[in-house]
Design a protein around this motif. Structure first.
Motif, PDB file in Angstrom:
ATOM      1  N   ALA A  63       0.836  -1.253  -0.159  1.00 22.03           N
ATOM      2  CA  ALA A  63      -0.095  -0.076   0.035  1.00 22.03           C
ATOM      3  C   ALA A  63       0.762   1.243  -0.061  1.00 22.03           C
ATOM      4  O   ALA A  63       0.246   2.314  -0.406  1.00 22.03           O
ATOM      5  N   SER A 121       1.491   3.420  -3.275  1.00 24.90           N
ATOM      6  CA  SER A 121       0.389   4.110  -3.885  1.00 24.90           C
ATOM      7  C   SER A 121      -0.047   5.264  -2.776  1.00 24.90           C
ATOM      8  O   SER A 121      -1.084   5.886  -3.300  1.00 24.90           O
ATOM      9  N   THR A 135      -2.921   3.917   3.085  1.00 22.84           N
ATOM     10  CA  THR A 135      -2.506   2.729   3.491  1.00 22.84           C
ATOM     11  C   THR A 135      -3.484   1.891   4.348  1.00 22.84           C
ATOM     12  O   THR A 135      -4.357   2.407   4.768  1.00 22.84           O
ATOM     13  N   PHE A 136      -3.083   0.680   4.730  1.00 23.68           N
ATOM     14  CA  PHE A 136      -3.911  -0.142   5.461  1.00 23.68           C
ATOM     15  C   PHE A 136      -3.601   0.064   7.140  1.00 23.68           C
ATOM     16  O   PHE A 136      -4.781   0.441   7.727  1.00 23.68           O
ATOM     17  N   TRP A 149      -8.396   0.130   8.509  1.00 26.69           N
ATOM     18  CA  TRP A 149      -8.634   0.408   7.174  1.00 26.69           C
ATOM     19  C   TRP A 149      -9.810   1.131   6.768  1.00 26.69           C
ATOM     20  O   TRP A 149     -10.759   0.824   6.875  1.00 26.69           O
ATOM     21  N   ARG A 202     -13.879   2.400  -2.453  1.00 29.79           N
ATOM     22  CA  ARG A 202     -12.517   2.324  -2.661  1.00 29.79           C
ATOM     23  C   ARG A 202     -12.557   2.234  -4.185  1.00 29.79           C
ATOM     24  O   ARG A 202     -11.629   2.769  -4.954  1.00 29.79           O
ATOM     25  N   ASN A 209      -1.362  -4.790  -3.636  1.00 28.42           N
ATOM     26  CA  ASN A 209      -2.267  -3.663  -3.846  1.00 28.42           C
ATOM     27  C   ASN A 209      -3.540  -4.191  -4.639  1.00 28.42           C
ATOM     28  O   ASN A 209      -3.532  -5.211  -5.709  1.00 28.42           O
ATOM     29  N   THR A 212       5.883  -1.941   1.883  1.00 28.43           N
ATOM     30  CA  THR A 212       4.848  -2.856   2.526  1.00 28.43           C
ATOM     31  C   THR A 212       5.362  -3.150   4.124  1.00 28.43           C
ATOM     32  O   THR A 212       6.459  -2.963   4.276  1.00 28.43           O
TER      33      THR A 212
END
Ligand code: NAD
Length: 244
Positions: free
Chosen positions: A18, A21, A28-29, A36, A64, A99, A184
């Protein structure tokens, strides 16, 4: 930066998460709170969560999907640098992403696998056929193969499910010279163990991340992906060209 590599690499595996991006505008997560987009993962990223409240899960992924398709979200310099490297590199190259967005393909990456599925796809729960989707999914949306309402689910690998393309990924890891993990946290299995498989295969392992994650790669480089990734892969390409 890549001085510790012994010889010219012929085979690379890249893992992205994530973090690559984040500078494209997608959150991100796992923040410090383990949520999330403000939802506990058990609610929106497990089969049990889907059974309990499918409408909530549909709505979560609808949001999303809308966000990804909005004008605000575009590939950033890190996605572009990986695509450029792949086009210029002569050896074997596999990009594995955790992702669910499509920013790598939009940047031009080709040999790419989405091990956790894709937000722009849905799957029939009976036939397992996968379909492209850009619009919102609601509980009574008719499935395109069986025509039944309620049979579709996001084509996302949830916690407790088996990631996709694992044979291809493991084969590439067992044969690579360099493994690079980008953005990550290393919290999600089995991706968190890829660097160990690569190390056993005597690959040089590199982590590019905003901050320390606790995994012991051969090389750790910290900073934003949009800066590190272009710099690292341009240097790598130069070193390959010099050796040849
Ligand atoms: P994670 O959210 O657990 O960790 C993100 C990592 O990226 C952290 O280590 C953080 O330090 C790093 N990071 C943040 N901003 C960065 C930047 N600008 N440059 C470099 N590094 C940066 O992500 P994960 O490890 O990929 O696991 C999350 C799971 O959630 C994945 O399985 C994925 O499917 C899903 N997810 C996907 C997206 C997406 O598709 N863009 C977004 C959120 C979550």
């Amino acid at each position: 930066m890549i001085s510790s590599m012994q010889s010219s690499p012929r085979s690379l595996v890249i893992l992205t998460g994530a973090g690559i991006s984040a500078e494209s505008g997608i959150n991100t997560f796992r923040g410090a709170d383990g949520l999330w987009e403000n939802h506990p993962v058990e609610e929106v990223a497990t089969p049990e969560g889907f059974e309990r409240n499918p409408q909530l899960v549909y709505e979560f992924y609808n949001q999303r999907r809308r966000e990804l398709l909005s004008d605000k979200v575009k590939p950033n310099a890190a996605h572009t640098a990986l695509a450029k490297f792949e086009h210029q590199f002569d050896g074997s190259f596999l990009l594995v992403t955790q992702n669910i967005d499509n920013l790598h393909e939009r940047a031009g990456s080709q040999n790419l696998v989405h091990m956790h599925g894709e937000i722009l796809k849905m799957r029939c729960r009976n036939s397992h056929l996968v379909f492209d989707i850009r619009e919102d999914l609601v509980f009574d949306t008719q499935c395109r193969c069986c025509r039944s309402p309620g049979n579709l689910r996001p084509h996302i690998v949830w916690f407790g499910e088996i990631p996709l393309h694992m044979n291809k990924i493991n084969q590439a890891l067992e044969n690579c010279d360099i493994f690079v993990s980008i953005g990550t946290s290393g919290n999600v299995y089995p991706a968190s163990g890829f660097y160990q498989t690569a190390k056993i295969s005597r690959a040089h392992t590199v982590e590019l991340n905003l901050e320390q994650t606790g995994s012991s790669f051969d090389e750790h480089i910290y900073g934003p992906a949009s800066e590190l990734v272009p710099f690292y892969f341009e240097s790598l390409l130069e070193s390959v060209e010099q050796v040849e």
